[in-house]
Structure formats: C-alpha cells, structure tokens
Motif scaffolding. Structure first.
Motif, PDB file in Angstrom:
ATOM      1  N   TYR A 100       7.979  10.906  -6.562  1.00  0.00           N
ATOM      2  CA  TYR A 100       7.717  12.338  -6.778  1.00  0.00           C
ATOM      3  C   TYR A 100       8.546  13.192  -5.849  1.00  0.00           C
ATOM      4  CZ  TYR A 100       4.081  10.578  -3.673  1.00  0.00           C
ATOM      5  OH  TYR A 100       3.395   9.904  -2.708  1.00  0.00           O
ATOM      6  N   THR A 152      14.149  -0.614   2.338  1.00  0.00           N
ATOM      7  CA  THR A 152      15.160   0.391   1.964  1.00  0.00           C
ATOM      8  C   THR A 152      15.043   0.734   0.480  1.00  0.00           C
ATOM      9  OG1 THR A 152      16.747  -1.386   1.657  1.00  0.00           O
ATOM     10  CG2 THR A 152      16.815  -0.209   3.772  1.00  0.00           C
ATOM     11  N   GLY A 153      13.843   1.115   0.083  1.00  0.00           N
ATOM     12  CA  GLY A 153      13.667   1.688  -1.249  1.00  0.00           C
ATOM     13  C   GLY A 153      14.051   3.150  -1.169  1.00  0.00           C
ATOM     14  N   PRO A 176      14.286  -7.557   1.759  1.00  0.00           N
ATOM     15  CA  PRO A 176      14.654  -8.780   1.023  1.00  0.00           C
ATOM     16  C   PRO A 176      15.483  -8.479  -0.224  1.00  0.00           C
ATOM     17  CG  PRO A 176      12.245  -8.425   0.978  1.00  0.00           C
ATOM     18  CD  PRO A 176      12.832  -7.362   1.850  1.00  0.00           C
ATOM     19  N   HIS A 206       8.906   1.391   5.901  1.00  0.00           N
ATOM     20  CA  HIS A 206       9.021   1.980   4.557  1.00  0.00           C
ATOM     21  C   HIS A 206       8.867   0.944   3.452  1.00  0.00           C
ATOM     22  CE1 HIS A 206      10.026   5.751   6.341  1.00  0.00           C
ATOM     23  NE2 HIS A 206      10.860   5.109   7.146  1.00  0.00           N
ATOM     24  N   MET A 210       1.627  -5.095   0.609  1.00  0.00           N
ATOM     25  CA  MET A 210       1.359  -6.210  -0.313  1.00  0.00           C
ATOM     26  C   MET A 210       0.830  -7.345   0.560  1.00  0.00           C
ATOM     27  SD  MET A 210       4.953  -6.174  -2.403  1.00  0.00           S
ATOM     28  CE  MET A 210       5.958  -6.467  -0.982  1.00  0.00           C
ATOM     29  N   THR A 213       3.300  -8.224   3.143  1.00  0.00           N
ATOM     30  CA  THR A 213       3.679  -7.256   4.188  1.00  0.00           C
ATOM     31  C   THR A 213       2.481  -6.806   5.027  1.00  0.00           C
ATOM     32  OG1 THR A 213       3.446  -5.421   2.626  1.00  0.00           O
ATOM     33  CG2 THR A 213       5.666  -6.326   2.923  1.00  0.00           C
ATOM     34  N   ILE A 216       2.617  -6.717   8.949  1.00  0.00           N
ATOM     35  CA  ILE A 216       3.998  -7.105   9.279  1.00  0.00           C
ATOM     36  C   ILE A 216       4.275  -6.744  10.748  1.00  0.00           C
ATOM     37  CG2 ILE A 216       5.113  -4.956   8.465  1.00  0.00           C
ATOM     38  CD1 ILE A 216       7.260  -6.698   7.155  1.00  0.00           C
ATOM     39  N   THR A 234       4.951   5.890   8.106  1.00  0.00           N
ATOM     40  CA  THR A 234       4.533   6.858   7.078  1.00  0.00           C
ATOM     41  C   THR A 234       4.327   6.122   5.756  1.00  0.00           C
ATOM     42  OG1 THR A 234       6.820   7.379   6.516  1.00  0.00           O
ATOM     43  CG2 THR A 234       5.762   8.824   8.129  1.00  0.00           C
ATOM     44  N   SER A 235       4.170   4.795   5.814  1.00  0.00           N
ATOM     45  CA  SER A 235       4.076   4.029   4.563  1.00  0.00           C
ATOM     46  C   SER A 235       2.618   3.723   4.212  1.00  0.00           C
ATOM     47  CB  SER A 235       4.908   2.764   4.683  1.00  0.00           C
ATOM     48  OG  SER A 235       4.993   2.141   3.433  1.00  0.00           O
ATOM     49  N   ARG A 236       2.065   2.657   4.744  1.00  0.00           N
ATOM     50  CA  ARG A 236       0.654   2.329   4.511  1.00  0.00           C
ATOM     51  C   ARG A 236       0.081   1.759   5.800  1.00  0.00           C
ATOM     52  NH1 ARG A 236       0.824   5.108   0.767  1.00  0.00           N
ATOM     53  NH2 ARG A 236       0.395   4.698  -1.422  1.00  0.00           N
ATOM     54  N   ASP A 260       1.275   8.382  10.050  1.00  0.00           N
ATOM     55  CA  ASP A 260       0.730   9.269   9.011  1.00  0.00           C
ATOM     56  C   ASP A 260      -0.350   8.540   8.220  1.00  0.00           C
ATOM     57  OD1 ASP A 260       0.701  11.729   7.523  1.00  0.00           O
ATOM     58  OD2 ASP A 260       1.717  10.683   5.886  1.00  0.00           O
ATOM     59  N   VAL A 261      -0.535   7.266   8.544  1.00  0.00           N
ATOM     60  CA  VAL A 261      -1.450   6.408   7.786  1.00  0.00           C
ATOM     61  C   VAL A 261      -2.181   5.501   8.777  1.00  0.00           C
ATOM     62  CG1 VAL A 261      -0.182   6.380   5.590  1.00  0.00           C
ATOM     63  CG2 VAL A 261       0.531   4.852   7.411  1.00  0.00           C
ATOM     64  N   ALA A 299       2.590  13.150   4.608  1.00  0.00           N
ATOM     65  CA  ALA A 299       4.050  13.134   4.461  1.00  0.00           C
ATOM     66  C   ALA A 299       4.525  13.602   3.085  1.00  0.00           C
ATOM     67  CB  ALA A 299       4.593  11.739   4.763  1.00  0.00           C
ATOM     68  N   PHE A 300       3.712  13.357   2.053  1.00  0.00           N
ATOM     69  CA  PHE A 300       4.139  13.703   0.685  1.00  0.00           C
ATOM     70  C   PHE A 300       3.954  15.182   0.370  1.00  0.00           C
ATOM     71  CE2 PHE A 300       0.204  14.780  -1.511  1.00  0.00           C
ATOM     72  CZ  PHE A 300      -0.732  14.414  -0.547  1.00  0.00           C
TER      73      PHE A 300
HETATM   74  P1  NAD Z   1      10.154   1.654  -3.019  1.00  0.00           P
HETATM   75  O1  NAD Z   1       9.385   0.764  -3.931  1.00  0.00           O
HETATM   76  O2  NAD Z   1      11.260   2.492  -3.561  1.00  0.00           O
HETATM   77  O3  NAD Z   1      10.765   0.784  -1.806  1.00  0.00           O
HETATM   78  C1  NAD Z   1      10.071  -0.199  -1.113  1.00  0.00           C
HETATM   79  C2  NAD Z   1      11.105  -1.159  -0.560  1.00  0.00           C
HETATM   80  O4  NAD Z   1      10.428  -2.084   0.310  1.00  0.00           O
HETATM   81  C3  NAD Z   1      11.820  -1.992  -1.628  1.00  0.00           C
HETATM   82  O5  NAD Z   1      13.222  -1.855  -1.491  1.00  0.00           O
HETATM   83  C4  NAD Z   1      11.366  -3.417  -1.345  1.00  0.00           C
HETATM   84  O6  NAD Z   1      12.359  -4.382  -1.645  1.00  0.00           O
HETATM   85  C5  NAD Z   1      11.087  -3.327   0.147  1.00  0.00           C
HETATM   86  N1  NAD Z   1      10.291  -4.440   0.658  1.00  0.00           N
HETATM   87  C6  NAD Z   1       9.375  -5.208   0.008  1.00  0.00           C
HETATM   88  N2  NAD Z   1       8.919  -6.158   0.833  1.00  0.00           N
HETATM   89  C7  NAD Z   1       9.553  -6.005   2.023  1.00  0.00           C
HETATM   90  C8  NAD Z   1       9.514  -6.686   3.257  1.00  0.00           C
HETATM   91  N3  NAD Z   1       8.734  -7.759   3.454  1.00  0.00           N
HETATM   92  N4  NAD Z   1      10.308  -6.253   4.257  1.00  0.00           N
HETATM   93  C9  NAD Z   1      11.119  -5.187   4.081  1.00  0.00           C
HETATM   94  N5  NAD Z   1      11.204  -4.497   2.921  1.00  0.00           N
HETATM   95  C10 NAD Z   1      10.436  -4.900   1.914  1.00  0.00           C
HETATM   96  O7  NAD Z   1       9.062   2.558  -2.296  1.00  0.00           O
HETATM   97  P2  NAD Z   1       9.265   4.015  -1.658  1.00  0.00           P
HETATM   98  O8  NAD Z   1       9.109   5.045  -2.727  1.00  0.00           O
HETATM   99  O9  NAD Z   1      10.452   4.029  -0.796  1.00  0.00           O
HETATM  100  O10 NAD Z   1       7.937   4.109  -0.766  1.00  0.00           O
HETATM  101  C11 NAD Z   1       7.732   3.268   0.357  1.00  0.00           C
HETATM  102  C12 NAD Z   1       6.273   3.322   0.739  1.00  0.00           C
HETATM  103  O11 NAD Z   1       5.988   4.632   1.245  1.00  0.00           O
HETATM  104  C13 NAD Z   1       5.315   3.192  -0.463  1.00  0.00           C
HETATM  105  O12 NAD Z   1       5.019   1.846  -0.704  1.00  0.00           O
HETATM  106  C14 NAD Z   1       4.100   3.938  -0.021  1.00  0.00           C
HETATM  107  O13 NAD Z   1       3.218   3.005   0.567  1.00  0.00           O
HETATM  108  C15 NAD Z   1       4.612   4.881   1.074  1.00  0.00           C
HETATM  109  N6  NAD Z   1       4.442   6.310   0.747  1.00  0.00           N
HETATM  110  C16 NAD Z   1       3.775   7.081   1.653  1.00  0.00           C
HETATM  111  C17 NAD Z   1       3.613   8.433   1.406  1.00  0.00           C
HETATM  112  C18 NAD Z   1       2.904   9.341   2.395  1.00  0.00           C
HETATM  113  O14 NAD Z   1       2.551  10.465   2.043  1.00  0.00           O
HETATM  114  N7  NAD Z   1       2.703   8.921   3.624  1.00  0.00           N
HETATM  115  C19 NAD Z   1       4.111   8.986   0.215  1.00  0.00           C
HETATM  116  C20 NAD Z   1       4.786   8.153  -0.689  1.00  0.00           C
HETATM  117  C21 NAD Z   1       4.949   6.804  -0.412  1.00  0.00           C
END
Ligand code: NAD
Length: 333
Positions: A100, A152-153, A176, A206, A210, A213, A216, A234-236, A260-261, A299-300
């Motif tokens: 988004y 690096t998504g 990976p 980032h 799962m 992870t 981690i 800022t991920s989970r 942030d989480v 963050a979003f």
């Molecule tokens: P994305 O799916 O585009 O990217 C995630 C990346 O993580 C992928 O490239 C994947 O290969 C990589 N990955 C998977 N397992 C891994 C590992 N063991 N080690 C390293 N990398 C690994 O996701 P995104 O859109 O970049 O979002 C990342 C995270 O941010 C989301 O999963 C969500 O939890 C979080 N998020 C937080 C907020 C917030 O408001 N704080 C908002 C949106 C998303």
C-alpha cells in the motif's frame, strides 16, 4: 455486499467510505478486534475485513464459516494472523493488500533510526522543560556506517536505498531470495546472515514473520552482533525474542533500539491504554529503558497508504464476489 470491519478506528472508516464510491459494499464498522468472542458480530455478513492484530485462527474461521462468511479481506500486507489452511478447507477466500505504501514504512524506519541514533525524543522532552544541556545526547553519523537490512522485499529495498543514496551509508543486506534491484539501489548482499550480524553498526528488520523467522533476533544472534549495535524493527514483533533483547540492553551489548512493533502488541496497540496498568511485565520493562524508543505500529500511517489500502480492499472484495478470486489472493503454501 455486507462486510463486517473489525478493529476499526476513525481513519479506517473515513478511507473505506471514501473508496466505496459506487456503494458496492455495505460496511459495518466494529471497534473490537476479531477473536473467538467477537466473531459472532460477523453474523449476517458475507465477508469480514481485518488488520494485523485481529485473531483469525482455525477456531475463529470455523465460527465465521458457520455464520456464512465467505471472504476475508486483510487491510494489510502481512497474513501471519490468518490460518490459511483452515480458510481453504472451508472455502473461504482470503485477500490482502500486498503493497500500500512501502515508502511510508521505509521513510518511517529511517526516521526512527535517526531518532534513536541522534536522540531526538530525549531532546524534545528536555527542551520543552527548558533544559538545553547537550550531555547525554551524543550520537553518531550514519554516513559511512554499515547498516544491515534483513529482508530486501519492497520495504527493505527502499529503506536501504534511502540510507545508501541519501546518507552514503555502507548498506549490506541478507535475503534468501535476493532482489535484482538491490545493486541499483546501493545495497550489497552478504551470503550469510551471520556476516551481516557481525559487520553491521545498525540492523533493520524487514522480513515477514513466519515459522522460519520467528525470534530471528535471539540470544545467539545478538551475541554475533557488534557490541554497541543499534536495532530497528518496523516489521513484526515476533521477529525479536524480547527477553533476549532485554538481557542485551542490560549488558549494553545493544546500544539502543527503535521498535514500531512488539510480539504481544495486540493487548495494547491501536487503543488508548493510558488509564490501564500494563500487566505484561516484559513490555513494561522494555518501555522503561531510556534507550528504547517505541511507537504503536504506526509506520504505515500516511494519507497515501490509507487511500491505497482502502482502494485495494474494495477492489479485492469486488473481484472475489464477482469472479471468485482476485489479484491479491493469499493461499496456504
Ligand atoms: P515483502 O514480502 O516485499 O518482503 C519480505 C522479504 O523478506 C522478501 O524479500 C523475503 O524473501 C524476505 N525474507 C523471507 N525470509 C527471510 C529471512 N529468513 N531472512 C531475510 N529475509 C527474508 O514484504 P514488505 O512489503 O517489504 O514488508 C516487510 C514486512 O514489513 C512485512 O512482512 C510486515 O510484517 C511489515 N510491515 C510493517 C508495517 C508497519 O506499519 N510497521 C507496515 C507494512 C509492513
């Protein structure tokens, strides 16, 4: 199409109403989070709309199915809170909003990094009280520092780009599934996570949450980091073993943290808990550190992101109802 929207705040309602231009959806806005006690509120609705802290496990999905719910529209990217297998078994379609505004989260992440490293939050409070001393506010430059990006998504890449191109930091990354965009954005991959842990002055998370992870960041991985490392998440919340982080903050191995989480954030976040005693002692301890800066999953939260979330959610609901699928469907792997 009647949709029960759980865990709604006013900003959700405003953006969803604005996106529902043709009135295709009839929303019922519910403040409570979805769980086994509140699932009944979805009675008489074809679908539900939920966010990151709603509980949508197998038991809840069975309840929803019995009530006639056929669609689950996540108004977020992560789907770790939905039991996808249970949904598939009961022919419930699940869709999400994959991107988004990765820019919103990436910009916030870098702001959080600056706040923690340069102590903006402490300076803000100090100056408001008429204290202009600089003691205790010493920071370090991000220029030339090694910043490790784990994952690096969409968001990790943009965060790395801001740091590499804007700050001239040495941005290293681990994923990976490496991205072909990384080089152009100024990120250099390391082949092992351990190498990133060892070399980074600042580490930013980032990757999604799962099984692979979860925690981690734990005692072992922290031990591999430089003494004085700064961590940003800022991920989970579940990516970090909070007990391990607290231990490392107490010894000073981790210099400062921006979060942030939090792994058990659902009891507090997205609600005014200011008149509540915090019963989670781990959370309370984390908040008590002078060098921990925490925000409530914010963050979003930009205008652009809310508009995109609402537009994609409406499209997902429309397409699932009309065609039985949509471009943003999520399935059990
Ligand atoms: P994305 O799916 O585009 O990217 C995630 C990346 O993580 C992928 O490239 C994947 O290969 C990589 N990955 C998977 N397992 C891994 C590992 N063991 N080690 C390293 N990398 C690994 O996701 P995104 O859109 O970049 O979002 C990342 C995270 O941010 C989301 O999963 C969500 O939890 C979080 N998020 C937080 C907020 C917030 O408001 N704080 C908002 C949106 C998303």
């Amino acid at each position: 199409m009647k949709i029960a929207v759980f865990g709604t705040r006013k900003y959700d309602q405003d953006s969803l109403k604005a996106a529902n231009r043709d009135g295709f959806v009839q929303f019922t806005f519910i403040e409570a989070l979805l769980d086994q006690r509140t699932a009944i509120l979805a009675a008489d609705h074809e679908g539900i709309c939920i966010f990151v802290n709603d509980i949508c496990n197998a038991a809840v999905i069975e309840q929803l199915s019995a009530l006639g719910v056929r669609f689950i529209a996540l108004r977020c990217a992560g789907f770790n809170n939905v039991d996808l297998e249970a949904a598939a078994k009961l022919d419930i379609l699940v869709a999400r909003v994959p991107a988004y505004s990765p820019e919103a989260v990436a910009e916030f992440t870098v702001g959080m990094m600056m706040t923690v490293v340069r102590k903006y939050h402490k300076a803000y409070n100090r100056v408001r009280e008429g204290n202009f001393l600089l003691d205790g506010l010493l920071g370090f430059n991000l220029h030339g520092k090694t910043i490790g990006i784990i994952g690096t998504g969409k968001i990790g890449l943009l965060t790395g780009r801001i740091l590499a191109k804007g700050f001239n930091s040495n941005v290293i990354a681990y994923d990976p599934y490496p991205s072909p965009l990384a080089e152009e954005y100024g990120l250099k991959y390391v082949s092992e996570l351990d190498e990133l842990l060892k070399k980074s002055d600042v580490i930013s998370l980032h990757c999604p949450l799962m099984d692979s992870t979860k925690y981690i960041i734990n005692d072992d991985s922290i031990a591999k980091m430089k003494k004085g490392v700064v961590l940003i998440n800022t991920s989970r919340g579940g990516l970090i073993d909070t007990y391990a982080l607290i231990r490392a903050l107490k010894t000073g191995h981790v210099l400062a943290v921006g979060l942030d989480v939090y792994e058990r954030e659902s009891s507090y976040f997205f609600a005014d808990s200011s008149a509540k005693v915090i019963a989670d002692d781990t959370f309370a301890r984390l908040l008590s550190f002078y060098n921990v800066f925490m925000t409530g999953h914010q963050a979003f939260l930009t205008e652009e992101a809310l508009t995109n979330i609402a537009d994609t959610t409406l499209k997902n609901l429309h397409d699932m109802k009309e065609t039985g699928t949509c471009a943003c469907i999520v399935k059990a792997s």
